[in-house]
Design an enzyme around this catalytic site. Sequence first.
Site, PDB file in Angstrom:
ATOM      1  CG  LEU A 583      -1.842   1.234   1.360  1.00 55.63           C
ATOM      2  CD1 LEU A 583      -2.771   1.361   0.168  1.00 55.63           C
ATOM      3  CD2 LEU A 583      -2.636   1.131   2.666  1.00 55.63           C
ATOM      4  CG  ASP A 584       4.720   1.273   1.885  1.00 46.82           C
ATOM      5  OD1 ASP A 584       4.265   0.137   1.684  1.00 46.82           O
ATOM      6  OD2 ASP A 584       5.935   1.537   1.934  1.00 46.82           O
ATOM      7  CD  GLN A 586      -1.012  -1.021  -4.515  1.00 46.40           C
ATOM      8  OE1 GLN A 586      -2.124  -0.498  -4.546  1.00 46.40           O
ATOM      9  NE2 GLN A 586      -0.839  -2.327  -4.349  1.00 46.40           N
ATOM     10  CB  CYS A 587      -0.342   5.691  -1.519  1.00 45.67           C
ATOM     11  SG  CYS A 587      -1.845   4.706  -1.408  1.00 45.67           S
ATOM     12  CB  THR A 588       2.176   9.901  -4.013  1.00 45.41           C
ATOM     13  OG1 THR A 588       1.990   9.401  -5.333  1.00 45.41           O
ATOM     14  CG2 THR A 588       3.339  10.872  -3.997  1.00 45.41           C
TER      15      THR A 588
END
Length: 718
Positions: A583-584, A586-588
């Site tokens: 998740l970290d 995939q996200c900015t």
Amino acid sequence: MASGCGEAGSAAADAKLQFAPFCSALEAGFWHQLTQKKLNDYRLDESPKCIKGYYYNGDPVGLPMRMTLEFSAFEADGPTPAHCCPAVGTLYNTNTLDAFKSTDKKGLLEKEAKEMWDAIQSGTAVKDPSILCKFILLTFADLKKYHFYYWFCFPALCFSEGIKIIQQPSPLDQVFSAKQITALQGAYDGLCTKMGATAVPYFLIKYSDDALLVAPIGDWEIFFTQSKKVTVGVYDPCTLSQHPGWPLRNLLVLLSYRWGATLETVEVLCFRDRTLQGSRSVHHSIIFQVKLPELPHNSACPKSVGWEKNPKGAMGPRMVNLSECMDPKRLAESSVDLNLKLMRWRLVPSLDLDKVVSTKCLLLGAGTLGCNVARTLMGWGVRRITFVDNAKISYSNPVRQPLYEFEDCLGGGKSKAMAAVDRLTKIFPGVNAEGYNMSIPMPGHPVNFSEATLSQAQRDVEQLEKLISEHDVIFLLMDTRESRWLPTVIAASKRKLVVNAALGFDTFVVMRHGLKKLRADQDTGEESSPSCASSSSSSSTPAGSAPPAPGSSLFSNIPGHRLGCYFCNDVVAPGDSTRDRTLDQQCTVSRPGLAMIAGALAVEMMVSILQHSEGGYAVASSSDDRMNEPPTSLGLVPHQIRGFLSRFDNVLPASLAFDKCTACSPIVLDNYKRDGFSFLSKVFNSSHAFLEDLTGLTLLHQETQAAEIWDMSDDESI
């Protein structure tokens, strides 16, 4: 009723002439024009300006005598309304309310009176009697509140002992016959035609039972050769039956100084030309006789009066509040532009705001970067802003994305693009904002071969092509590297300016893409190849982060058409950067202040580019140029700004376009132009190897590996 300088009324035999003062009538159009002049022309200039007003002698009984200033007042040589008498004035517009209050009003009046007196003494006022009708206007424009402070003055010279009335004012039709009145109308009209004027303020009259003649004041010596009786006419805006208007005052001073020694009495005709029920009538004009005090030729300038009283009848200025009667949207537009125009007054006089305000901006991405870029664009006065995004607002967004609120997250969340448009319009109704809830097809994200899916992808591509064609500057503000590929290709093909912003955790890159020229216009010279050290950028950085700066591809004095794009720094084609990532990743994930910094710098870079004479073709500024003379009024025009928030440091690298770039190289653009969507669909549905094979990156990798093996074998042999 103002008399001034001892001109008090008395009994009939000793009656002193009194004059009706002017009332200022400054229309809303005048204040609008003053606002524009202040912002665009005067700025901080407080020097006196020539303006023009007019007055009218046909008002019905009961109306005050008005000096009117409207939107055309700043056109000193402009036309005057029909049947109105022009008056030239001097505008003193101050920069502050304190300056308005502390201005030496007495000094201004005495200065104007002295100039008038000099014109009377020299004879200039005889040749040009309009000098006797001048006025002063002192103003201060509070353009934040739209409060306008003003004080009007019509300078008048005074006789110390007053003017004695010999024969009381009488209606004209009690003295003139119907034939004489008709002759007066025709003679005055003829004089106006002869002098090319809408109205003549002062004139001479000779009349008998059979004839009536008029002439300009300058013809006095030849007009009154044998006549013992002297009659003068004044275009009189007053509607009172027993009193003349203010313009007569200075004429009587002129007559007294020039011919007073030979005149026992003077007959005055106050010419009033009223239209009643469609019929013209001068019957309400008045005529009377006065005894003029003599003014010796060696006398000093007489005392003067003329400052208008305020609505309370006291000597003081007036104020008009236009904020309540103006359209709030118009007020907002003027206020938005105010800060920008103030920048030009002292700080950047050469700033070309029109280039900025008229720029049409396309924002691809309405997330953290998109929201901050949009707000900064509005601060620069940009009116046309278009959003493209396919996401909905989630609960984590509002604290980082300033165009959204908690309510926007409810019910599954509103469309970001549409909600951003709504919020921009609420912030500033004058913005022309649009939103498109659509996806951008990406390399490595296959499009299913079903007819419906292919058709939607093709429609998205066509819509994106249309949007890029319709806008001037394209901002790439998306989360992933691959989502920037298609707009980079389209914009390069259409030669549109691209500004790219991307974030890491505590680093960012803001860059402009090289602005392609037509192939025939390209200059010669080898394009650079990126450092192999950047070959892993697509796989080692989180989604949306900036690829590392190339090591060996840094140059100076690179013209804009040879600058690299976002993908020129990589030797790996874009692919699905979010697959198999946590998740970290995939996200900015960024420090909260980073997007605001990068978004603001992206807009400021755009504005600096627009201020350069060559626009997007401008030579790139580098860190070494920081001590040199800047190329624009706003400073440098870099290719890239790479920021390191942990060190609070920025660098300005510049790199050449890469001839094997997977987005802007000639072979990619040629395939796109020739095959269109069929070429794009191959990119979408193939792995990154397709673009790498096409551009020659695969061969470059093989050659690099072979060189590494050769070096290793050499080491082993030693």
